[in-house]
Design a protein around this motif. Structure first.
Motif, PDB file in Angstrom:
ATOM      1  N   ILE A  46       0.839  -1.202   0.000  1.00 24.93           N
ATOM      2  CA  ILE A  46       0.000   0.000   0.000  1.00 24.93           C
ATOM      3  C   ILE A  46       0.874   1.252   0.000  1.00 24.93           C
ATOM      4  O   ILE A  46       0.687   2.168  -0.809  1.00 24.93           O
ATOM      5  N   VAL A  47       1.843   1.296   0.910  1.00 23.33           N
ATOM      6  CA  VAL A  47       2.716   2.470   1.019  1.00 23.33           C
ATOM      7  C   VAL A  47       3.539   2.647  -0.248  1.00 23.33           C
ATOM      8  O   VAL A  47       3.652   3.761  -0.782  1.00 23.33           O
ATOM      9  N   GLU A  48       4.103   1.562  -0.766  1.00 19.27           N
ATOM     10  CA  GLU A  48       4.926   1.653  -1.974  1.00 19.27           C
ATOM     11  C   GLU A  48       4.117   2.183  -3.157  1.00 19.27           C
ATOM     12  O   GLU A  48       4.571   3.062  -3.891  1.00 19.27           O
ATOM     13  N   GLU A  49       2.907   1.664  -3.333  1.00 29.55           N
ATOM     14  CA  GLU A  49       2.052   2.115  -4.429  1.00 29.55           C
ATOM     15  C   GLU A  49       1.736   3.609  -4.311  1.00 29.55           C
ATOM     16  O   GLU A  49       1.839   4.355  -5.288  1.00 29.55           O
ATOM     17  N   GLN A  50       1.353   4.044  -3.117  1.00 34.11           N
ATOM     18  CA  GLN A  50       0.990   5.438  -2.920  1.00 34.11           C
ATOM     19  C   GLN A  50       2.188   6.375  -3.065  1.00 34.11           C
ATOM     20  O   GLN A  50       2.051   7.493  -3.573  1.00 34.11           O
ATOM     21  N   MET A  51       3.357   5.927  -2.625  1.00 30.94           N
ATOM     22  CA  MET A  51       4.565   6.744  -2.784  1.00 30.94           C
ATOM     23  C   MET A  51       4.912   6.899  -4.265  1.00 30.94           C
ATOM     24  O   MET A  51       5.280   7.978  -4.713  1.00 30.94           O
ATOM     25  N   ARG A  52       4.792   5.817  -5.027  1.00 30.58           N
ATOM     26  CA  ARG A  52       5.061   5.898  -6.475  1.00 30.58           C
ATOM     27  C   ARG A  52       4.088   6.861  -7.153  1.00 30.58           C
ATOM     28  O   ARG A  52       4.483   7.668  -7.995  1.00 30.58           O
ATOM     29  N   LEU A  53       2.808   6.768  -6.792  1.00 31.62           N
ATOM     30  CA  LEU A  53       1.814   7.676  -7.373  1.00 31.62           C
ATOM     31  C   LEU A  53       2.147   9.128  -7.036  1.00 31.62           C
ATOM     32  O   LEU A  53       2.081  10.006  -7.896  1.00 31.62           O
ATOM     33  N   ALA A  54       2.498   9.382  -5.793  1.00 28.74           N
ATOM     34  CA  ALA A  54       2.821  10.747  -5.368  1.00 28.74           C
ATOM     35  C   ALA A  54       4.066  11.268  -6.067  1.00 28.74           C
ATOM     36  O   ALA A  54       4.106  12.422  -6.511  1.00 28.74           O
ATOM     37  N   LEU A  55       5.083  10.438  -6.184  1.00 32.28           N
ATOM     38  CA  LEU A  55       6.339  10.886  -6.792  1.00 32.28           C
ATOM     39  C   LEU A  55       6.239  11.024  -8.303  1.00 32.28           C
ATOM     40  O   LEU A  55       6.995  11.788  -8.903  1.00 32.28           O
ATOM     41  N   ASN A  56       5.311  10.313  -8.923  1.00 29.69           N
ATOM     42  CA  ASN A  56       5.143  10.404 -10.375  1.00 29.69           C
ATOM     43  C   ASN A  56       4.128  11.460 -10.792  1.00 29.69           C
ATOM     44  O   ASN A  56       3.965  11.725 -11.975  1.00 29.69           O
ATOM     45  N   ALA A  57       3.444  12.057  -9.829  1.00 33.77           N
ATOM     46  CA  ALA A  57       2.466  13.102 -10.139  1.00 33.77           C
ATOM     47  C   ALA A  57       3.191  14.354 -10.617  1.00 33.77           C
ATOM     48  O   ALA A  57       4.327  14.623 -10.219  1.00 33.77           O
ATOM     49  N   PRO A  58       2.555  15.131 -11.487  1.00 38.46           N
ATOM     50  CA  PRO A  58       3.165  16.399 -11.907  1.00 38.46           C
ATOM     51  C   PRO A  58       3.423  17.273 -10.684  1.00 38.46           C
ATOM     52  O   PRO A  58       2.657  17.225  -9.707  1.00 38.46           O
ATOM     53  N   PRO A  59       4.488  18.044 -10.698  1.00 39.81           N
ATOM     54  CA  PRO A  59       4.846  18.852  -9.521  1.00 39.81           C
ATOM     55  C   PRO A  59       3.706  19.695  -8.956  1.00 39.81           C
ATOM     56  O   PRO A  59       3.560  19.782  -7.744  1.00 39.81           O
ATOM     57  N   HIS A  60       2.865  20.297  -9.815  1.00 41.91           N
ATOM     58  CA  HIS A  60       1.789  21.144  -9.304  1.00 41.91           C
ATOM     59  C   HIS A  60       0.690  20.338  -8.596  1.00 41.91           C
ATOM     60  O   HIS A  60      -0.121  20.890  -7.880  1.00 41.91           O
ATOM     61  N   GLU A  61       0.668  18.996  -8.793  1.00 42.96           N
ATOM     62  CA  GLU A  61      -0.320  18.149  -8.129  1.00 42.96           C
ATOM     63  C   GLU A  61       0.212  17.522  -6.850  1.00 42.96           C
ATOM     64  O   GLU A  61      -0.528  16.899  -6.110  1.00 42.96           O
ATOM     65  N   ARG A  62       1.484  17.655  -6.566  1.00 46.37           N
ATOM     66  CA  ARG A  62       2.095  17.029  -5.407  1.00 46.37           C
ATOM     67  C   ARG A  62       1.779  17.750  -4.108  1.00 46.37           C
ATOM     68  O   ARG A  62       1.901  17.200  -3.047  1.00 46.37           O
ATOM     69  N   GLY A  63       1.405  18.993  -4.186  1.00 46.07           N
ATOM     70  CA  GLY A  63       1.160  19.760  -2.977  1.00 46.07           C
ATOM     71  C   GLY A  63       2.451  20.405  -2.489  1.00 46.07           C
ATOM     72  O   GLY A  63       3.543  20.116  -2.992  1.00 46.07           O
ATOM     73  N   LYS A  64       2.301  21.280  -1.547  1.00 44.88           N
ATOM     74  CA  LYS A  64       3.464  22.013  -1.015  1.00 44.88           C
ATOM     75  C   LYS A  64       3.722  21.594   0.404  1.00 44.88           C
ATOM     76  O   LYS A  64       2.796  21.303   1.165  1.00 44.88           O
ATOM     77  N   ARG A  65       4.993  21.550   0.774  1.00 37.93           N
ATOM     78  CA  ARG A  65       5.366  21.278   2.157  1.00 37.93           C
ATOM     79  C   ARG A  65       5.052  22.486   3.011  1.00 37.93           C
ATOM     80  O   ARG A  65       5.268  23.624   2.602  1.00 37.93           O
ATOM     81  N   THR A  66       4.538  22.240   4.166  1.00 37.14           N
ATOM     82  CA  THR A  66       4.248  23.352   5.078  1.00 37.14           C
ATOM     83  C   THR A  66       5.088  23.236   6.315  1.00 37.14           C
ATOM     84  O   THR A  66       5.637  22.232   6.618  1.00 37.14           O
TER      85      THR A  66
END
Length: 66
Positions: A46-66
């Motif tokens: 589950i974690v691996e899949e979600q991390m891959r999705l997040a890292l492969n998303a376009p930068p503007h869809e990744r969100g910003k660190r706060t």
């Protein structure tokens, strides 16, 4: 020798995965485990899949660190 060198290493896995320890909120860990049970998968999958999705998303869809 450095103290890190004295820590025993985990035996190699057949799938090539290596350990990577991170600290997560206890509620998030519970949610990950629940999702894994509901999907009949491992928490690692589950974690691996979600991390891959997040890292492969376009930068503007990744969100910003706060």
């Amino acid at each position: 020798m450095a103290e890190v060198d004295k820590v025993p290493k985990a035996p190699p896995r057949k799938d090539g995965r290596r350990p990577f320890m991170i600290y997560l909120d206890p509620g998030l860990i519970k949610d990950i485990k629940r999702a894994a049970l509901e999907a009949d998968r491992t928490a690692c999958e589950i974690v691996e899949e979600q991390m891959r999705l997040a890292l492969n998303a376009p930068p503007h869809e990744r969100g910003k660190r706060t």
